[in-house]
Design an enzyme around this catalytic site. Structure first.
Site, mmCIF file in Angstrom:
data_model
loop_
_atom_site.group_PDB
_atom_site.id
_atom_site.type_symbol
_atom_site.label_atom_id
_atom_site.label_comp_id
_atom_site.label_asym_id
_atom_site.label_seq_id
_atom_site.Cartn_x
_atom_site.Cartn_y
_atom_site.Cartn_z
ATOM 1 N N ASP A 342 9.146 -10.932 14.950
ATOM 2 C CA ASP A 342 8.310 -11.329 16.073
ATOM 3 C C ASP A 342 7.081 -12.040 15.520
ATOM 4 O OD1 ASP A 342 7.423 -11.485 18.732
ATOM 5 O OD2 ASP A 342 6.233 -9.668 18.499
ATOM 6 N N ASP A 674 7.074 -5.406 17.763
ATOM 7 C CA ASP A 674 6.105 -4.407 18.171
ATOM 8 C C ASP A 674 6.099 -4.148 19.665
ATOM 9 O OD1 ASP A 674 5.046 -6.776 19.008
ATOM 10 O OD2 ASP A 674 3.237 -6.693 17.801
ATOM 11 N N ASP A 678 11.084 -6.047 22.222
ATOM 12 C CA ASP A 678 11.823 -6.061 20.954
ATOM 13 C C ASP A 678 12.807 -4.903 20.821
ATOM 14 O OD1 ASP A 678 10.409 -8.297 19.982
ATOM 15 O OD2 ASP A 678 8.746 -7.020 19.400
#
Length: 931
Positions: A342, A674, A678
C-alpha cells in the site's frame, strides 16, 4: 410522505442499488422515508426485525480441539503415532512412552505458538460508531449504532464515526477521512447534489458516506441505505470469511517430504520382512526388525526441531520489529518473490508536507517531513534567508491564518517533545510550513484574531477568513499592517489556484509589492501551477485583501464584496512524502530478486510520482487504474501484472484479483497494508503484513506479520531472517535425512547379509532424538551465509532438498553406513559381545561430527568457524556426554543394550569417526561452487 411504507427494496447482505448514482429524492422515495420527519418508531422497529441489527457477522472461531487436531494431521506425526502403538503392542513401554512424549510436546508447542486471535470481524465491529444521531418521529435523537436501519435519516458532524453506509442529502463543507477504506490520505470533500456515473470508483463517490470512516470537517445529513454485512466494510468482512488460507510452501514441502519418506520406509520394511520370512527367520523377530527400520527412517525430532526453530526465528523477528502471528509463516516471507505494498502510511508517511512554494516565478523547496517543525528553504539546493524573500513569507502567513488545524506538543515517556496535528492534514501541512518560516500558529492567532470566515466547500473550492490587524505586536512584522490605519482588517483566501486567481486583480511580486495582474502574469501563474501538479503535488493558491473596518461593517453582501480585487500571493505544493528509508530498502529487495508493486486507492499521478521518486517504477513498466482493471479479463490480468508496478484507484476486490493473478504466475506474494481495505488481500496473500502503528485493528488481526515500527526497511530485514530460517531448516533436514538414511542402509544391508540388526529400536530412537535432534536444533540457529540476500528467491516449486543436497545425502549415506558396518564387522569377528555397542558408538559419533560440516551447504567449515556456533558446541558436548553415560552407566546398559568399551575398541572406532566429515567437506570443495 408517510413514514410507514413497506420495507425498502434492499436485500440485506447485498448491495442491490448503486445508491451513489441516484438522486437524493429518488433514494428517499425508494426507501419510503420522509426527509423532514424520518422514520416512525413503529416503522423503525419493523425494519429492525426485517434487516436485523447493524452489526457484522462473525465467522465461528476455531476450537481448541480443531487446533490440536491440525497438529496431528501431519504424515510424519502419524508415522510416529503408528510406531508408538506398535511399540506398545510389543510391550516396549519405554520406546512407546518416548515417542508419545515427543508427539505431545510438539503438538503443545504448535498450539501455543499458533493460537491466532481470529478477531478480524470483532475489530471491524469496534470501528462502528457506538451511537448515531437520527431523525425519528420528527425528532433528532441519539440511538445505539447497532439499531440504525435502512431509511433512517442520520446527522453527521465533525468527529463523528459514520454508523452505516449513507446516501448524503445535505452537505455543508463536509469532509470525511476515508484512508482506512480507500487508502487516500487526503480527507474527501462530499457533495450531496453531484450527479455521478454508475461506474464511479469507491474513492470518487462523493455523494456517499461509508461505515467506519470519520467526519473531519463540516456537517451533513443523509439517509441510511446499507447496514451490517451490506455495507462496504461488511462486503470486506464477507470477503475475509470467504478467503481460504493456503498452506505455506514449507508446510507443503515438509508434508510431502514426510509422505515420501514414509512410503519408501514402508516398502523397504516390507521387503526386509518378506526376505526374512523367506530365509526362515521368526516372524516376530522380523516384525521387530521391520519396526526398527521404520523408526530409523522417521526423523522423530523433525517436527519438534522445525517448530522450535520457527519459534526462535519468531523471537528474532520481534527483535527486528516484525511480530509474527502465525508460526509457519516465518519462512514464507523468505521465499517471497513480490511485495505488494500500500502507498499511504507504508511507502509514504501518511502526513501531508508542503515541499514547494512559488511566488512571482520564484520557486523554493522546503525540507523536512511530516509534522516535524525542523526544515529549511532552499533555492537550487542551497539554503536561503526568508528575509530576502518577503513574498514567500506573506504566502506562509496567509496559509497559517486561513487555517483551522492545530499543532499540539506531546511528550513521550522519555520527555522528548513531538508535534501532534489536530484537524485536516492539508491545513496541518500549511501550519508546519509557516512554522518553518518563523510564523508560529499561536502568536499569529493572537496578533490576528479571526473575525469572520467562509468555510471551504467543494463547490466554491476556496476558504475565506477575515482577521483584525490592529494589534500593536503585529506591526513590526506584519506584511498587512499599516501604521497610519490601525483599524484595518485583512481578508485571507486559499483554494484551488485557478479559482483564487479569478478573483484577483493584483499579484504580490517577489519584493512583496502589489502590482496589477495582467494576462501574461496570469499565464505564468497557471504555468507554475502546472509545473507543480506535474510533480503530483497538491497545489493551493493563496491571496489576500486589506479592507477598512467601516467598509466591512456596512457591506450588505459580505461574501461577494470581500472576495473581489484580491492580491494573488503564491502557490503552495504539498504531498504525502515517501519515507526516507524506503529507497534503500527497495534497492535491497531488488538486489535479493524481490519485486515491489504499489497498490493504492490514491490517484494515478500521485502514485506514479511517489513510485518514481523511490525507484519503484521500473523502466518499461506501467501504471494501471481500477477502472482499467474492471475492463481487463482475469486471463489478461495474469499477463499484465508481470510488468505493472503501480495499481491506482483500486477497490478491495481489485486487490484480491491482483493477488490471485500474481499467484497464478507462481509468485509467492507478500501483501503489506494498514487499512480496512487491505484486509482481504492481506489474508489472500501467501503472507500478509500489517502496519503496527498506523494499521487498523482489522489489518493487524488479519495479517500473518505486523511491523511494530511501520518501517518498510523492517520488511527487508524480515525477508533476510526468513531466508536464514528456511536455509537453516534445509540444513537440518539435510543433516537428519543423511543420518536416517544411513541408519536404514545399515540395518537393511546387515539384514541382507544375514547379520542380526546392528542397532536396536531403542538405540535408533536415541540416535534420532539425542545424536541427531540436539545438533539439528543448533543448526536452526545459524546466522546464514554472507551472500544470502544476493541470491534470488527460491523457486516455490523447488523441493527442500535440491540436486546438490541429494548428492550429498548419497555420499553421506555411503560414508556413514560403511564406517558403521565396518565397526560392526570388526566387532563381530573380534568382540562379539561389544559389536552392537561399537556400531552404536561409531554411528553416534560420526553423526555428531557430521553436524559441524552441515553448518553451511557451500562454505567449508574452516571458513564458517568450527566453534563459532556456541549452541552447536553445547549440543555436541551434551550429546557426547549422554552417549558416554549410556555406554558406561551400568543400569542404562541393560535398557539400551550396550557394553562398556575399552581402549582397544576405541582405537578401532576413532579413525572411522572422521570418514563422513571428511567426505562432506570434499563434497563442498568439488561440487559446492556449482551449486
Amino acid at each position: 410522505m408517510s413514514t410507514d411504507h413497506t420495507s425498502p427494496r434492499q436485500n440485506r447482505g447485498q448491495q442491490t442499488e448503486k445508491w451513489f448514482a441516484l438522486s437524493g429524492e429518488k433514494v428517499l422515495a425508494m426507501l419510503g422515508v420522509d426527509r423532514e420527519k424520518g422514520l416512525s418508531s413503529a416503522e423503525a422497529g419493523k425494519r429492525l426485525v426485517v434487516y436485523g441489527r447493524n452489526e457484522l457477522k462473525e465467522a465461528p472461531p476455531t476450537s481448541i480441539w480443531v487446533k490440536i487436531y491440525e497438529q496431528f494431521a501431519n504424515f510424519v506425526v502419524v508415522l510416529l503415532l503408528v510406531a508408538a502403538v506398535i511399540s506398545a503392542v510389543l510391550q516396549d513401554w519405554v520406546e512407546a512412552a518416548a515417542i508419545m512424549t515427543i508427539v505431545i510436546l510438539n503438538a503443545g508447542l504448535g498450539v501455543l505458538q499458533e493460537s491466532r486471535a481470529e478477531e478480524a470481524l470483532a475489530a471491524l465491529k469496534k470501528m462502528a460508531a457506538p451511537d448515531a444521531n437520527v431523525l425519528r418521529d420528527g425528532h433528532r435523537i441519539a440511538i445505539p449504532a447497532r439499531e440504525v436501519v435502512p431509511g433512517d435519516i442520520v446527522f453527521l458532524e465533525a468527529g463523528n464515526f459514520v454508523p452505516a453506509d449513507i446516501r448524503l442529502l445535505e452537505t455543508v463543507n463536509l469532509r470525511i477521512e476515508e484512508a482506512a477504506l480507500t487508502g487516500e490520505s487526503v480527507a474527501v470533500s462530499k457533495n450531496a447534489i453531484l450527479a455521478l456515473e454508475e461506474d464511479a470508483d469507491l474513492g470518487d463517490r462523493k455523494t456517499m458516506a461509508y461505515t467506519g470512516t470519520v467526519v473531519s470537517y463540516g456537517r451533513g445529513v443523509g439517509v441510511v441505505v446499507n447496514i451490517g454485512m451490506s455495507t462496504e466494510i461488511g462486503q470486506i468482512a464477507s470477503m475475509l470469511q470467504e478467503v481460504e488460507e493456503d498452506e505455506t510452501p514449507l508446510q507443503k514441502k515438509l508434508d510431502g517430504f514426510g509422505r515420501t519418506l514414509g512410503w519408501v520406509t514402508l516398502v523397504i520394511s516390507a521387503v526386509v520382512f518378506i526376505e526374512g520370512m523367506l530365509t526362515g527367520t521368526e516372524p516376530l523377530e522380523m516384525f521387530i526388525i521391520a519396526v526398527s527400520l521404520a523408526i530409523a527412517a522417521v526423523p522423530e525430532g523433525l517436527p519438534a526441531v522445525v517448530t522450535i526453530t520457527l519459534a526462535l526465528g519468531m523471537q528474532e523477528m520481534i527483535a527486528r520489529n516484525a511480530l509474527i502471528r502465525r508460526l509457519s509463516s516465518v519462512e514464507t516471507l523468505g521465499s517471497a518473490t513480490i511485495i505488494c505494498s500500500d502507498k499511504t502510511g507504508t511507502l509514504t508517511q501518511n502526513e501531508m508536507t508542503v515541499t514547494s512554494i512559488a511566488v512571482d516565478g520564484e520557486f523554493l523547496d522546503i525540507t523536512g517531513t511530516g509534522y516535524n517543525l525542523d526544515g529549511e528553504f532552499l533555492r537550487d539546493g542551497k539554503p536561503v534567508d526568508l528575509a530576502d524573500y518577503p513574498g514567500i513569507r506573506t504566502a506562509l502567513w496567509i496559509g497559517a491564518l486561513n487555517n483551522d488545524a492545530v499543532l499540539e506538543a506531546d511528550y513521550d515517556d522519555q520527555g522528548r517533545k513531538t508535534i501532534r496535528m489536530v484537524g485536516d492534514p492539508t491545513e496541518g501541512a500549511l501550519l508546519v510550513a509557516a512554522a518553518k518560516g518563523g510564523a508560529l500558529p499561536a502568536p499569529l492567532s493572537q496578533a490576528y484574531p479571526r473575525i469572520e470566515e467562509i468555510p471551504f466547500d467543494s463547490e466554491r473550492k476556496r476558504m475565506v477568513t477575515v482577521h483584525a490587524i490592529n494589534s500593536p505586536e503585529a506591526g513590526d512584522v506584519s506584511p498587512f499592517y499599516d501604521h497610519k490605519q490601525r483599524a484595518w482588517y485583512v481578508v485571507a483566501q486559499k483554494g484551488a489556484p485557478d479559482v483564487v486567481l479569478e478573483r484577483c486583480t493584483h499579484y504580490q511580486n517577489r519584493d512583496d509589492q502589489a502590482v496589477p495582474l495582467d494576462a501574461e502574469q496570469r499565464r505564468r501563474i497557471l504555468a507554475a501551477n502546472d509545473r507543480m501538479t506535474s510533480q503530483a503535488l497538491r497545489v493551493l493558491g493563496v491571496a489576500y485583501r486589506v479592507i477598512k473596518e467601516l467598509e466591512y461593517q456596512q457591506n450588505g453582501d459580505l461574501h461577494e464584496n470581500i472576495e473581489q480585487e484580491l492580491i494573488f500571493v503564491g502557490l503552495l505544493g504539498m504531498i504525502d512524502p515517501a519515507r526516507p528509508e524506503v529507497l534503500p530498502a527497495l534497492q535491497s529487495a531488488r538486489n535479493a530478486g524481490i519485486r515491489t508493486a504499489m497498490i493504492t486507492g490514491d490517484y494515478p499521478k500521485t502514485a506514479e510520482a511517489i513510485a518514481r521518486e523511490i525507484g519503484l517504477l521500473e523502466e518499461g513498466h506501467r501504471v494501471l487504474t481500477g477502472r482499467e482493471l474492471d475492463e481487463i479479463p482475469d486471463n489478461d490480468l495474469v499477463e499484465l501484472v508481470n510488468y505493472t508496478d503501480v495499481f491506482a484507484r483500486v477497490s478491495p476486490e481489485h486487490k484480491v484479483r491482483i493477488v490471485d493473478a500474481l499467484k497464478a504466475n507462481h509468485e509467492v506474494v507478500a501483501m503489506t497494508g494498514d487499512g480496512v481495505n487491505d484486509a482481504p488481500s492481506i489474508k489472500k496473500a501467501d503472507i500478509g503484513i500489517a502496519m503496527g502503528i498506523t494499521g487498523t485493528d482489522v489489518a493487524k488481526e488479519t495479517a500473518d506479520m505486523v511491523l511494530t515500527d511501520d518501517n518498510y526497511a523492517s520488511i527487508v530485514s524480515a525477508v533476510e531472517q526468513g531466508r536464514v530460517i528456511y536455509s537453516n531448516i534445509r540444513k537440518f533436514v539435510y543433516f537428519l535425512l543423511s543420518c536416517n538414511i544411513a541408519e536404514i542402509a545399515t540395518i537393511f544391508l546387515a539384514t541382507m547379509v544375514g547379520w542380526k540388526s546392528p542397532l536396536s529400536a531403542i538405540q535408533l530412537l536415541w540416535l534420532n532424538l539425542i545424536s541427531d535432534g540436539a545438533p539439528a536444533l543448533a543448526l536452526g540457529l545459524e546466522k546464514g551465509d554472507p551472500d544470502l540476500m544476493e541470491q534470488p528467491p527460491r523457486d516455490p516449486e523447488e523441493p527442500i532438498l535440491n540436486r546438490f543436497m541429494m548428492t550429498g545425502i548419497g555420499i553421506q549415506t555411503v560414508a556413514i553406513t560403511a564406517v558403521t558396518l565396518g565397526a560392526y564387522w570388526i566387532g563381530l569377528r573380534n568382540f562379539p559381545e561389544m559389536a552392537n555397542t561399537m556400531a552404536f558408538v561409531t554411528l553416534s559419533f560420526s553423526e555428531l561430527l557430521r553436524a559441524f560440516t552441515a553448518r553451511s551447504e557451500r562454505v567449508p567449515v574452516i571458513k564458517v568457524g568450527i566453534f563459532s556456533n556456541k549452541v552447536m558446541n553445547l549440543a555436541i558436548l551434551s550429546s557426547l556426554t549422554l552417549l558416554l553415560v549410556v555406554v558406561y552407566v551400568p543400569f542404562l546398559q541393560g535398557i539400551f543394550g550396550t557394553a562398556p568399551l575399552g581402549w582397544v575398541q576405541w582405537e578401532i572406532i576413532l579413525p572411522l569417526l572422521l570418514g563422513p566429515s571428511v567426505a562432506a567437506e570434499l563434497t563442498k570443495l568439488i561440487l559446492g561452487k556449482k551449486n
